[in-house]
Design an enzyme around this catalytic site. Structure first.
Site, PDB file in Angstrom:
ATOM      1  N   ARG A 158     -10.559 -23.745 -23.039  1.00  0.00           N
ATOM      2  CA  ARG A 158      -9.893 -24.400 -24.175  1.00  0.00           C
ATOM      3  C   ARG A 158     -10.308 -23.767 -25.501  1.00  0.00           C
ATOM      4  NH1 ARG A 158     -10.827 -30.277 -21.346  1.00  0.00           N
ATOM      5  NH2 ARG A 158     -12.807 -29.302 -20.803  1.00  0.00           N
ATOM      6  N   ILE A 159     -11.555 -23.334 -25.638  1.00  0.00           N
ATOM      7  CA  ILE A 159     -11.971 -22.702 -26.895  1.00  0.00           C
ATOM      8  C   ILE A 159     -11.390 -21.297 -26.983  1.00  0.00           C
ATOM      9  CG2 ILE A 159     -13.926 -21.865 -28.240  1.00  0.00           C
ATOM     10  CD1 ILE A 159     -15.575 -24.185 -27.106  1.00  0.00           C
ATOM     11  N   SER A 178     -11.121 -13.505 -17.498  1.00  0.00           N
ATOM     12  CA  SER A 178     -11.433 -14.760 -16.811  1.00  0.00           C
ATOM     13  C   SER A 178     -11.306 -14.491 -15.321  1.00  0.00           C
ATOM     14  CB  SER A 178     -10.445 -15.863 -17.220  1.00  0.00           C
ATOM     15  OG  SER A 178      -9.129 -15.520 -16.808  1.00  0.00           O
ATOM     16  N   ARG A 179     -11.889 -15.425 -14.514  1.00  0.00           N
ATOM     17  CA  ARG A 179     -11.857 -15.193 -13.067  1.00  0.00           C
ATOM     18  C   ARG A 179     -10.422 -15.038 -12.570  1.00  0.00           C
ATOM     19  NH1 ARG A 179     -16.251 -19.207 -12.551  1.00  0.00           N
ATOM     20  NH2 ARG A 179     -14.602 -20.774 -12.630  1.00  0.00           N
ATOM     21  N   THR A 180      -9.541 -15.900 -13.095  1.00  0.00           N
ATOM     22  CA  THR A 180      -8.133 -15.834 -12.661  1.00  0.00           C
ATOM     23  C   THR A 180      -7.221 -15.810 -13.889  1.00  0.00           C
ATOM     24  OG1 THR A 180      -8.086 -18.258 -12.608  1.00  0.00           O
ATOM     25  CG2 THR A 180      -8.609 -17.115 -10.539  1.00  0.00           C
ATOM     26  N   ARG A 236     -23.221 -18.933 -25.600  1.00  0.00           N
ATOM     27  CA  ARG A 236     -24.643 -19.155 -25.348  1.00  0.00           C
ATOM     28  C   ARG A 236     -25.346 -17.801 -25.419  1.00  0.00           C
ATOM     29  NH1 ARG A 236     -23.939 -23.790 -26.064  1.00  0.00           N
ATOM     30  NH2 ARG A 236     -24.430 -25.590 -24.725  1.00  0.00           N
ATOM     31  N   ASP A 260     -23.809 -16.409 -33.219  1.00  0.00           N
ATOM     32  CA  ASP A 260     -24.133 -17.798 -33.549  1.00  0.00           C
ATOM     33  C   ASP A 260     -25.129 -18.373 -32.546  1.00  0.00           C
ATOM     34  OD1 ASP A 260     -22.720 -21.016 -33.262  1.00  0.00           O
ATOM     35  OD2 ASP A 260     -23.743 -20.278 -35.068  1.00  0.00           O
ATOM     36  N   GLU A 265     -33.668 -19.949 -28.974  1.00  0.00           N
ATOM     37  CA  GLU A 265     -33.396 -20.601 -30.251  1.00  0.00           C
ATOM     38  C   GLU A 265     -34.450 -21.694 -30.534  1.00  0.00           C
ATOM     39  OE1 GLU A 265     -29.483 -22.192 -29.926  1.00  0.00           O
ATOM     40  OE2 GLU A 265     -28.549 -20.255 -29.644  1.00  0.00           O
ATOM     41  N   HIS A 283     -26.486 -21.373 -34.461  1.00  0.00           N
ATOM     42  CA  HIS A 283     -25.868 -22.216 -33.425  1.00  0.00           C
ATOM     43  C   HIS A 283     -25.095 -23.353 -34.090  1.00  0.00           C
ATOM     44  CE1 HIS A 283     -26.206 -23.775 -29.039  1.00  0.00           C
ATOM     45  NE2 HIS A 283     -25.067 -24.154 -29.589  1.00  0.00           N
ATOM     46  N   GLY A 285     -21.549 -23.590 -34.238  1.00  0.00           N
ATOM     47  CA  GLY A 285     -20.116 -23.560 -33.928  1.00  0.00           C
ATOM     48  C   GLY A 285     -19.432 -24.896 -34.153  1.00  0.00           C
TER      49      GLY A 285
HETATM   50  C1  8YV Z   1     -23.696 -28.578 -29.588  1.00  0.00           C
HETATM   51  C2  8YV Z   1     -23.079 -26.670 -28.251  1.00  0.00           C
HETATM   52  O1  8YV Z   1     -22.914 -29.359 -30.394  1.00  0.00           O
HETATM   53  O2  8YV Z   1     -21.196 -27.931 -27.627  1.00  0.00           O
HETATM   54  C3  8YV Z   1     -22.165 -27.266 -27.241  1.00  0.00           C
HETATM   55  O3  8YV Z   1     -22.427 -27.054 -26.053  1.00  0.00           O
HETATM   56  O4  8YV Z   1     -23.765 -25.760 -27.999  1.00  0.00           O
HETATM   57  C4  8YV Z   1     -23.112 -27.209 -29.602  1.00  0.00           C
HETATM   58  O5  8YV Z   1     -21.804 -27.199 -30.103  1.00  0.00           O
HETATM   59  C5  8YV Z   1     -25.092 -28.558 -30.137  1.00  0.00           C
HETATM   60  O6  8YV Z   1     -25.910 -27.993 -29.183  1.00  0.00           O
HETATM   61  C6  8YV Z   1     -25.512 -29.982 -30.485  1.00  0.00           C
HETATM   62  O7  8YV Z   1     -26.780 -29.977 -31.054  1.00  0.00           O
END
Ligand code: 8YV
Length: 317
Positions: A158-159, A178-180, A236, A260, A265, A283, A285
């Site tokens: 979705r992202i 992507s896998r498929t 990640r 990001d 971290e 981090h 996002g």
């Molecule tokens: C989290 C994230 O909001 O959505 C996730 O999996 O990594 C971040 O967007 C964040 O870790 C919350 O503290």
């Protein structure tokens, strides 16, 4: 409403914003693990009565913590990424898990676009250039055009799909790994991450974390991306072989990276700060007030649904 002696006991590994802590405190008996001077003693004392964990995407809940809570029924995650939660341990005990998908898609996609612009148009360097007074002595060096490029998206959930829509406004050609293949997508599918890296100008990583993607962006992928290729990571830190990335950045065998997320971290590798071909964010996002409010509400709705004996709002399979 004020928590009573019968309010469900909920363990929190880390804090939520105050606008969430207040209603959580009113509804549940909260156990604030991050405030405990002795984590093990705290868990030993309070663990037997804990019915739910309200965690975060960056904190998760490992097998050791789950095993220490014999009455655990639910893990509610503030975030979409559940790679920090031992889902196998949850499945083995029938512990339900919820997360906060969709409400953060737009923000993470916006940051991916913003990081791409900041990186290629060198916006942070331009700000420093003006502030330093260097402009009085000449113009800033030229940068790299963003529109009209080949954008490669690694991970097309979705992202990833939202990022593709954002870049349709930049006259970009989009490919994805992507896998498929996504049958309803107009974009080019690549079954190989190396092939996508070879094809694209900018590789944007939005893969889920976890063992299946650990270090998937490795030296071979970075070599395929090449000296005119750019990397953006909003997923990640674990998806990237950071040693290979630092080597590629320091040797300029890729043009640059906007990151990001990182390993370890917030204590990231100091070598990143010494580089002039990176843009770094903490981090963040999903880090807007609007999205974090929506995430917190979704966590609280999942907790309330569970304790009311109802289906979860956003269960994790
Ligand atoms: C989290 C994230 O909001 O959505 C996730 O999996 O990594 C971040 O967007 C964040 O870790 C919350 O503290």
């Amino acid at each position: 409403m004020t928590a009573t002696a019968t309010s469900p006991h909920v363990l929190m590994p880390g804090a939520y914003p105050e606008w969430d802590m207040a209603p959580m405190q009113a509804a549940y008996t909260l156990h604030r693990l991050w405030e405990a001077p002795d984590r093990q003693a705290f868990i030993a004392a309070h663990g037997p009565g804990i019915r739910a964990i309200a965690t975060r995407g960056d904190l998760g809940a490992d097998a050791e913590l789950i095993a220490a809570l014999p009455k655990l029924e639910l893990i509610a995650c503030y975030g979409v990424g559940t790679d920090g939660i031992d889902l196998a341990a949850c499945r083995a005990r029938g512990i339900r898990v919820s997360n906060t998908p969709d409400v953060l898609n737009g923000d993470v996609a916006d940051l991916a676009v913003g990081l791409t612009l900041a990186l290629q148009r060198r916006i942070p360097a331009g700000d420093a250039f003006v502030r330093s007074g260097a402009w009085a002595h000449g113009g800033m060096p030229l940068t790299t055009r963003v529109f009209g490029q080949r954008i490669g998206i690694a991970g097309f959930g979705r992202i990833g799909g939202t990022i593709a829509r954002r870049f349709s406004g930049f006259d970009a050609e989009v490919g994805y790994f992507s896998r498929t293949p996504k049958p309803d997508s107009p974009h080019r599918h690549f079954g190989s991450l190396v092939a996508l890296a070879d094809w694209c100008d900018v590789l944007i990583v939005v893969l889920p974390g976890g063992d299946a993607t650990r270090g998937i962006v490795d030296a071979q992928v970075l070599q395929a991306l090449g000296p005119k290729g750019w990397l953006v990571n909003v997923s990640r830190g674990s998806t990237i072989d950071e040693g290979a990335l630092l080597q590629a950045l320091e040797s300029r065998s890729i043009a640059g990276a906007a990151l990001d997320v990182f390993l370890n971290e917030p204590h990231i590798d100091a070598r990143f700060a010494a580089l002039d071909n990176v843009v770094l964010t903490p981090h963040h996002g999903s880090g807007t007030e609007q999205t974090r409010r929506a995430m917190g509400e979704l966590v609280r709705r999942n907790l309330a649904a569970h304790f009311a004996g109802q289906p979860l709002i956003t269960p994790v399979a």
